[in-house]
Scaffold this motif. Sequence first.
Motif, mmCIF file in Angstrom:
data_model
loop_
_atom_site.group_PDB
_atom_site.id
_atom_site.type_symbol
_atom_site.label_atom_id
_atom_site.label_comp_id
_atom_site.label_asym_id
_atom_site.label_seq_id
_atom_site.Cartn_x
_atom_site.Cartn_y
_atom_site.Cartn_z
ATOM 1 N N VAL A 1 24.909 63.132 -3.167
ATOM 2 C CA VAL A 1 24.980 62.963 -4.785
ATOM 3 C C VAL A 1 23.656 63.648 -5.554
ATOM 4 C CG1 VAL A 1 24.722 61.164 -6.464
ATOM 5 C CG2 VAL A 1 26.140 60.696 -4.559
ATOM 6 N N MET A 2 22.421 63.132 -4.912
ATOM 7 C CA MET A 2 21.411 63.683 -5.643
ATOM 8 C C MET A 2 21.036 65.123 -5.367
ATOM 9 S SD MET A 2 19.773 61.551 -7.264
ATOM 10 C CE MET A 2 18.311 62.564 -7.415
ATOM 11 N N SER A 3 21.500 65.559 -4.151
ATOM 12 C CA SER A 3 21.259 67.104 -4.092
ATOM 13 C C SER A 3 21.948 67.963 -5.121
ATOM 14 C CB SER A 3 21.746 67.641 -2.453
ATOM 15 O OG SER A 3 23.118 67.312 -2.486
ATOM 16 N N GLY A 4 23.336 67.361 -5.365
ATOM 17 C CA GLY A 4 24.005 67.938 -6.465
ATOM 18 C C GLY A 4 23.373 67.701 -7.980
ATOM 19 N N MET A 5 22.901 66.610 -8.179
ATOM 20 C CA MET A 5 22.078 66.284 -9.426
ATOM 21 C C MET A 5 20.916 67.422 -9.613
ATOM 22 S SD MET A 5 23.404 63.911 -10.936
ATOM 23 C CE MET A 5 24.469 62.698 -10.774
ATOM 24 N N VAL A 6 20.147 67.577 -8.510
ATOM 25 C CA VAL A 6 19.025 68.524 -8.956
ATOM 26 C C VAL A 6 19.211 69.678 -8.683
ATOM 27 C CG1 VAL A 6 17.632 66.381 -8.074
ATOM 28 C CG2 VAL A 6 18.300 68.310 -6.365
ATOM 29 N N ALA A 7 20.385 70.429 -8.276
ATOM 30 C CA ALA A 7 20.515 71.642 -7.892
ATOM 31 C C ALA A 7 20.216 72.605 -9.081
ATOM 32 C CB ALA A 7 22.072 71.952 -7.696
ATOM 33 N N ALA B 1 3.978 59.406 -10.476
ATOM 34 C CA ALA B 1 4.910 60.929 -11.018
ATOM 35 C C ALA B 1 4.829 61.654 -9.626
ATOM 36 C CB ALA B 1 4.373 61.438 -11.990
ATOM 37 N N GLU B 2 3.725 61.839 -8.875
ATOM 38 C CA GLU B 2 3.560 62.514 -7.628
ATOM 39 C C GLU B 2 4.477 62.162 -6.622
ATOM 40 O OE1 GLU B 2 -0.102 62.603 -6.253
ATOM 41 O OE2 GLU B 2 -1.220 63.391 -7.782
ATOM 42 N N TYR B 3 4.733 61.219 -6.470
ATOM 43 C CA TYR B 3 5.939 60.458 -5.528
ATOM 44 C C TYR B 3 7.307 61.043 -5.937
ATOM 45 C CZ TYR B 3 9.038 57.752 -2.635
ATOM 46 O OH TYR B 3 10.057 57.342 -1.740
ATOM 47 N N LEU B 4 7.718 60.772 -7.446
ATOM 48 C CA LEU B 4 8.915 61.224 -7.951
ATOM 49 C C LEU B 4 9.136 62.596 -7.792
ATOM 50 C CD1 LEU B 4 8.928 58.823 -10.976
ATOM 51 C CD2 LEU B 4 10.613 58.799 -9.218
ATOM 52 N N ASN B 5 8.303 63.379 -8.242
ATOM 53 C CA ASN B 5 8.162 65.024 -8.105
ATOM 54 C C ASN B 5 8.506 65.327 -6.646
ATOM 55 O OD1 ASN B 5 8.221 67.673 -9.259
ATOM 56 N ND2 ASN B 5 6.132 67.656 -8.230
ATOM 57 N N LYS B 6 7.960 64.602 -5.735
ATOM 58 C CA LYS B 6 8.010 65.168 -4.213
ATOM 59 C C LYS B 6 9.372 64.759 -3.964
ATOM 60 C CE LYS B 6 6.601 63.427 0.512
ATOM 61 N NZ LYS B 6 7.816 63.022 0.876
ATOM 62 N N GLN B 7 10.221 63.576 -3.999
ATOM 63 C CA GLN B 7 11.444 63.147 -3.799
ATOM 64 C C GLN B 7 12.477 63.882 -4.226
ATOM 65 O OE1 GLN B 7 11.605 60.887 -1.417
ATOM 66 N NE2 GLN B 7 9.379 61.002 -1.693
ATOM 67 N N LEU B 8 12.229 64.525 -5.804
ATOM 68 C CA LEU B 8 13.124 65.472 -6.291
ATOM 69 C C LEU B 8 13.096 66.617 -5.817
ATOM 70 C CD1 LEU B 8 12.385 64.544 -10.129
ATOM 71 C CD2 LEU B 8 14.615 64.130 -8.844
ATOM 72 N N ASN B 9 11.954 67.263 -5.352
ATOM 73 C CA ASN B 9 11.894 68.386 -4.718
ATOM 74 C C ASN B 9 12.467 68.375 -3.341
ATOM 75 O OD1 ASN B 9 10.162 70.894 -5.870
ATOM 76 N ND2 ASN B 9 9.324 68.968 -6.635
ATOM 77 N N GLU B 10 12.495 67.145 -2.692
ATOM 78 C CA GLU B 10 13.003 67.135 -1.192
ATOM 79 C C GLU B 10 14.546 66.961 -1.205
ATOM 80 O OE1 GLU B 10 10.093 64.582 0.630
ATOM 81 O OE2 GLU B 10 8.754 66.129 0.940
ATOM 82 N N PHE B 11 15.072 66.397 -2.188
ATOM 83 C CA PHE B 11 16.501 66.336 -2.525
ATOM 84 C C PHE B 11 16.955 67.828 -2.704
ATOM 85 C CE2 PHE B 11 16.082 61.731 -4.161
ATOM 86 C CZ PHE B 11 16.787 61.310 -3.015
ATOM 87 N N LYS B 12 16.124 68.645 -3.402
ATOM 88 C CA LYS B 12 16.611 69.945 -3.716
ATOM 89 C C LYS B 12 16.648 70.997 -2.417
ATOM 90 C CE LYS B 12 16.579 73.603 -7.160
ATOM 91 N NZ LYS B 12 16.213 73.732 -8.482
ATOM 92 N N SER B 13 15.362 70.766 -1.691
ATOM 93 C CA SER B 13 15.355 71.526 -0.467
ATOM 94 C C SER B 13 15.895 71.043 0.697
ATOM 95 C CB SER B 13 13.692 71.394 0.109
ATOM 96 O OG SER B 13 13.372 70.165 0.586
#
Length: 208
Positions: A84-90, A65-77
């Motif tokens: 694709v992912m930056s749009g998904m997490v926006a 979960a820590e790794y997944l959360n890190k990746q999601l935050n870094e797609f957003k930042s």
Amino acid sequence: MKLVVSLVAALVASSAFAAAPAAGPASKGDPKAAESIVNQLCAGCHAVDGNSPAAANPKLAGLNAEYLNKQLNEFKSGARQSPVMSGMVASLSPQDMLNLAAYYSAQQPKPATAKDKELALAGQKIYRGGVQGAGVPACASCHGPQGQGIPAQFPRLAGQHGDYIYAQLEAFRLGNRANDAAKMMRSIATKMTDADMKAVAAYIEGLR
């Protein structure tokens, strides 16, 4: 979602493969609260249970979960690049991302089988012992002998799509993915040949 760019994930990566703001003890994800987001945003590429059937899209089931959360935050930042992912997490809040990370980490990963046994055998040697003389360390030293990973920097790799693993290694080698701590994966990937990458990716796919 090639290089999604999301095993790792993106398996992994993630990996497979600099950290997001760490969640404090009180900041925990609620898997149940993530279900509507999974159905609306994630399932089309990663499947509801996180076992993506498409080789270009990483399996998320069982990733830390820590790794997944890190990746999601870094797609957003933007620390990890993906149109694709930056749009998904926006539109996702920090809590949404924690919830998604908790949800997918709780899913059961399905084992896979190496498609090319001979190539996987060559990859096993690299995974376990690195590439002698090239400065490539054993993958197992960070990702574990069975590919289970070490939270939060080193993702679970076992069973991840081989095509995705290869794509992430290539992205690290070219510098298109640059969210690895201390440039660790970029440094390693630049020392690997294309054949090395394909072999280790083939082995990881069948690792369980």
